[in-house]
Enzyme design. Structure first.
Site, PDB file in Angstrom:
ATOM      1  N   ASP A  77      32.970 -31.827  35.119  1.00 57.74           N
ATOM      2  CA  ASP A  77      33.072 -33.284  34.986  1.00 57.74           C
ATOM      3  C   ASP A  77      33.158 -33.965  36.351  1.00 57.74           C
ATOM      4  O   ASP A  77      33.449 -33.332  37.357  1.00 57.74           O
ATOM      5  CB  ASP A  77      34.297 -33.674  34.146  1.00 57.74           C
ATOM      6  CG  ASP A  77      35.620 -33.258  34.781  1.00 57.74           C
ATOM      7  OD1 ASP A  77      35.698 -32.128  35.305  1.00 57.74           O
ATOM      8  OD2 ASP A  77      36.564 -34.062  34.778  1.00 57.74           O
ATOM      9  N   GLU A 172      38.633 -31.798  34.366  1.00 63.10           N
ATOM     10  CA  GLU A 172      39.552 -31.563  35.483  1.00 63.10           C
ATOM     11  C   GLU A 172      40.025 -32.883  36.076  1.00 63.10           C
ATOM     12  O   GLU A 172      41.176 -33.045  36.437  1.00 63.10           O
ATOM     13  CB  GLU A 172      38.866 -30.721  36.564  1.00 63.10           C
ATOM     14  CG  GLU A 172      39.787 -30.211  37.666  1.00 63.10           C
ATOM     15  CD  GLU A 172      39.962 -31.170  38.836  1.00 63.10           C
ATOM     16  OE1 GLU A 172      40.847 -30.923  39.675  1.00 63.10           O
ATOM     17  OE2 GLU A 172      39.234 -32.177  38.928  1.00 63.10           O
TER      18      GLU A 172
HETATM   19 ZN   LIG Z   1      37.119 -31.513  41.881  1.00 66.07          ZN
END
Ligand SMILES: [Zn+2]
Length: 408
Positions: A77, A172
């Site tokens: 992401d 993340e």
């Molecule tokens: Zn990163």
């Protein structure tokens, strides 16, 4: 590997802060599907993407002896802070050392004077966005470098390696990258995230982090008849905030290994006012002291308002991964040697934040963080050098070679 990177950044994989879904955005799975396809084409085993969007695969060992199973992890992401839609990567060949004006928005200028690492990259190929989006080197560079290293290993069977596990994770950037990660099923003994900046750096330390909710309670009363009755929690909270340190212990006045206390939300009314904090320190002890200081200050503040009170609630966010990594010194040591083998000077670095690796360390998988070569993360001025990406890939291959000779 560069060709792969340029393809990956075109997938919009922006995660979303306030989503209740996992992954937070469905579109992250589009890149996941593509990665599954590519890993299958390389004849990796157990290639799959699960319902949460975790892509995992196994590169089987090509040696008889038993060595530790090593994990390589990167996140798919990109940050919710800057758009990752229609990314148009630009290659600036043979960088001259001058300012780079990004073609899609000429107010976006990469200046070597403000980017000391860029100033060192004369002659390199520099990749940027066109200035209207982020680039997504964070962390598609990590993804491309891992796939590149695996591709190299499958094409060079004479390079010995043990079992290598690969994981590409969603979310993340919204702090949820390993929420559903099954460490046991993944099956690695040690792992590395590829999510850092300057190549050669090995990150073995993160902040220890907590969040604190402090609520002051007053006594509401009809303001016309409030004499000696009303106690206004807004005023108590303001008095408290005024007492917070300004020249020190704040994000805006600290660097390197200094911690801080950071109020980031205040909301309320006469009856109650809530202040939300994040607190950070590299030592767990230091973190505890910061919490105690907040409590003592709150006690002192309400002392002059006899009818008021407060509650202070602390929630653990993550802990410094060094406390775990110190028990397995070979994990960081091998990373340092792998950097040296690539002809670079290894450098230990502390992260003023957390990583998925920090949480994995406390979930039973010791995981320091390695650099990808990317810079200016979460900004339209994100950039990466092609030569650095190749170095990062070489470092991964070196690591795999080193672990193939290890017994524990
Ligand atoms: Zn990163």
């Amino acid at each position: 590997m560069v060709e792969r990177f340029l393809r990956y950044v075109k997938y919009d994989t922006q995660s979303a802060e306030d989503s209740t879904d996992y992954p937070s955005t469905e579109k992250q799975k589009e890149l996941g599907k593509q990665l599954v396809k590519e890993l299958k084409e390389m004849s990796l085993r157990d290639v799959s993407m699960d319902g949460y969007g975790y892509v995992t695969a196994t590169l089987p060992a090509n040696i008889e002896r038993t060595t530790p199973t090593i994990g390589l992890i990167a996140h798919m992401d990109t940050s919710p802070e800057v758009s990752g839609r229609d990314v148009k990567p630009q290659i600036h060949e043979n960088y001259s050392g001058n300012n780079i004006i990004l073609p899609g928005d000429n107010t976006q200028v990469l200046r070597p004077s403000e980017n000391p690492e860029l100033a060192k990259k004369i002659g390199n190929g520099i990749i940027t966005s066109d200035g209207t989006t982020l680039l997504g080197a964070d962390d598609k560079a990590g993804v491309a470098e891992i796939v590149g290293a695996v591709h190299y290993l499958t094409n060079n069977p004479e390079v010995e390696h043990g079992i290598i596990k690969i994981a590409f994770t969603p979310d993340e950037e919204v702090g949820k990258g390993v929420d559903h990660f099954d460490v046991k099923k993944f099956g690695a003994q040690y792992a590395y995230t590829l999510d850092g900046e300057t190549v050669g750096e090995v990150e073995n330390e993160t902040f220890s982090a907590d969040s604190v909710q402090l609520t002051f309670r007053g006594v509401p009363f009809h303001p016309g008849y409030a004499l000696n009755h009303l106690v206004n929690s807004i005023k108590i909270a303001s008095e408290f905030v005024e007492k917070l340190p300004k020249g020190r212990d704040s994000p805006e006045t600290t660097e390197k290994t200094e911690g801080y206390v950071h109020p980031y939300v205040i909301q309320g009314g006469v009856e109650s006012t809530l202040i939300k904090f994040i607190i950070r320190d590299f030592e767990d002890d230091g973190l505890r002291k910061r919490e105690e200081t907040l409590r003592a200050m709150a006690e002192e503040t309400v002392r002059s308002y006899p009818k008021s009170n407060f509650t202070l609630k602390t929630e653990q966010s993550y802990r410094n991964m060094r406390h775990v990594l110190d028990k397995y010194p070979q994990v960081v040591e091998k990373a340092m040697v792998a950097v040296k083998m690539a002809g670079l000077q290894p450098k230990l670095h502390s992260i003023r934040g957390g990583t998925d690796g920090a949480r994995l360390c406390y979930m039973g998988l010791p995981t320091p963080n390695l650099a990808t070569g990317g810079h200016n993360f979460h900004s339209k001025l994100e950039w990466i050098s092609i030569q650095d990406m190749k170095k990062a890939t070489e470092i991964i291959v070196n690591l795999v070679k080193l672990w193939s000779k290890a017994t524990e």
